[in-house]
Design a protein around this motif. Structure first.
Motif, PDB file in Angstrom:
ATOM      1  N   ALA A 188      10.980   5.068  10.276  1.00 41.78           N
ATOM      2  CA  ALA A 188      10.878   5.217   9.211  1.00 41.78           C
ATOM      3  C   ALA A 188      10.158   4.145   9.221  1.00 41.78           C
ATOM      4  N   LEU A 189       8.658   4.130   9.255  1.00 43.86           N
ATOM      5  CA  LEU A 189       7.918   2.440   8.798  1.00 43.86           C
ATOM      6  C   LEU A 189       7.231   2.408   7.631  1.00 43.86           C
ATOM      7  N   ASP A 190       7.190   3.121   7.798  1.00 44.50           N
ATOM      8  CA  ASP A 190       5.720   3.089   6.520  1.00 44.50           C
ATOM      9  C   ASP A 190       6.155   2.719   4.790  1.00 44.50           C
ATOM     10  N   ASN A 191       7.731   2.983   4.252  1.00 42.23           N
ATOM     11  CA  ASN A 191       7.804   2.753   3.140  1.00 42.23           C
ATOM     12  C   ASN A 191       9.648   1.725   3.955  1.00 42.23           C
ATOM     13  N   CYS A 192      10.486   0.959   2.561  1.00 44.97           N
ATOM     14  CA  CYS A 192      11.232   0.597   2.672  1.00 44.97           C
ATOM     15  C   CYS A 192      12.439   1.756   2.299  1.00 44.97           C
ATOM     16  N   ARG A 200       3.582  -2.373  11.883  1.00 43.93           N
ATOM     17  CA  ARG A 200       4.195  -3.035   9.897  1.00 43.93           C
ATOM     18  C   ARG A 200       2.344  -2.334   9.525  1.00 43.93           C
ATOM     19  N   GLN A 201       2.948  -0.582   9.943  1.00 42.60           N
ATOM     20  CA  GLN A 201       1.704  -0.057   8.697  1.00 42.60           C
ATOM     21  C   GLN A 201       0.302  -0.905   7.804  1.00 42.60           C
ATOM     22  N   GLY A 202      -0.728  -0.191   8.043  1.00 48.73           N
ATOM     23  CA  GLY A 202      -2.017  -0.930   7.354  1.00 48.73           C
ATOM     24  C   GLY A 202      -2.032  -2.213   7.020  1.00 48.73           C
ATOM     25  N   GLU A 203      -1.729  -3.373   8.566  1.00 48.79           N
ATOM     26  CA  GLU A 203      -1.964  -4.828   7.972  1.00 48.79           C
ATOM     27  C   GLU A 203      -2.506  -5.620   8.919  1.00 48.79           C
ATOM     28  N   SER A 231      12.096  -4.178   3.170  1.00 43.73           N
ATOM     29  CA  SER A 231      11.637  -5.049   2.643  1.00 43.73           C
ATOM     30  C   SER A 231      12.156  -6.048   2.710  1.00 43.73           C
ATOM     31  N   THR A 254       6.232  -0.494   0.139  1.00 42.98           N
ATOM     32  CA  THR A 254       5.305   0.099   0.700  1.00 42.98           C
ATOM     33  C   THR A 254       4.383  -1.515   1.741  1.00 42.98           C
ATOM     34  N   SER A 255       4.986  -1.878   1.015  1.00 44.80           N
ATOM     35  CA  SER A 255       4.196  -3.789   1.459  1.00 44.80           C
ATOM     36  C   SER A 255       5.709  -4.376   1.899  1.00 44.80           C
TER      37      SER A 255
END
Length: 250
Positions: A147-151, A191-194, A172, A157-158
């Protein structure tokens, strides 16, 4: 019974004097074996090398039989792949990972991912990224996705820079700081979306450490297996290349 499909050669073993049993990962029929008459001969041997893409017709009297393959070449990558040590180790390891899939169970996304990986294997850095992504995807395909989308602690999520070695969840920077020595590092390319920056040697080693831990715990050890020698060989080839690149120019 008869079907036509595309496949990627995973392995071959001799059968009798002149035939061979060929293992393919096919697009629509999953990991599938079949007998190739004359497959041990000099004419067919270059075609039946791991990493090659082929067109196949499978025939059998009953669906549960081994059946026979009629094979034609589509994309013969093996000569290029086997020309470098990282290619030899990489394709052998990817084949061993693909064998974790249940036989005759379609996994079209994994087929497409393997095909794309092998097409972009010339550079060892790119190859390493593909291997790590393939291992990560295999964990998800077998029901053990990370589960790497959110803490896992705050839901953020960042700024996800760690992974819990227990849960496989991202953590995080702020939430993980007190336990940073116990957490795994999440490299930027996972990391998703980075937006991706320059890929570092540390990123690749951290990626292999991450996927290696969870593959071993959830998939390999329950089957009485360990990581393949080819995986260690690929990582060693990567380490040697990284060390060579770090040397000052003469």
């Amino acid at each position: 019974m008869e079907w036509t499909d595309e496949g990627i050669v995973l392995g071959v073993r001799r059968h009798g004097e002149s035939s061979a049993i060929v293992e393919l990962l096919t697009r629509a029929h999953g990991r599938h074996l079949g007998l190739v008459r004359g497959g041990a001969g000099s004419r067919m041997r270059p075609l039946l090398q791991p990493g090659n893409s082929v067109s196949v017709v499978w025939r059998a009297r009953l669906d549960e039989h081994l059946g026979t393959y009629a094979i034609e070449g589509l994309k013969l990558r093996a000569a290029t792949l086997l020309g470098a040590s990282h290619g030899v180790y990489g394709v052998t390891h990817l084949a061993s990972i693909a064998r974790l899939l249940p036989e005759r169970d379609p996994h079209e996304e994994m087929f497409a991912m393997l095909e794309h990986s092998l097409d972009d294997f010339d550079d060892i850095g790119s190859a390493a990224v593909h291997v790590i992504h393939f291992e990560l995807a295999m964990l998800a395909e077998l029901g053990f996705g990370l589960a790497l989308d959110n803490c896992a602690v705050t839901g953020e999520t960042s700024d996800l820079i760690y992974v819990s070695p227990k849960s496989g969840g991202a953590v995080s920077r702020g939430a993980g700081e007190p336990w940073r020595d116990r957490l795994l590092r999440l490299p930027p390319f996972l990391r998703q979306g980075e937006v991706q920056g320059e890929l570092t040697d540390e990123d690749l080693q951290d990626g292999f450490r991450l996927t290696g831990l969870f593959l071993l715990r959830h998939v390999l050890e329950p089957r009485g297996q360990g990581h393949s020698d080819a995986r260690a060989g690929f990582i060693n080839a990567l380490t040697r290349q990284q060390a060579k690149a770090a040397l000052p120019a003469p």
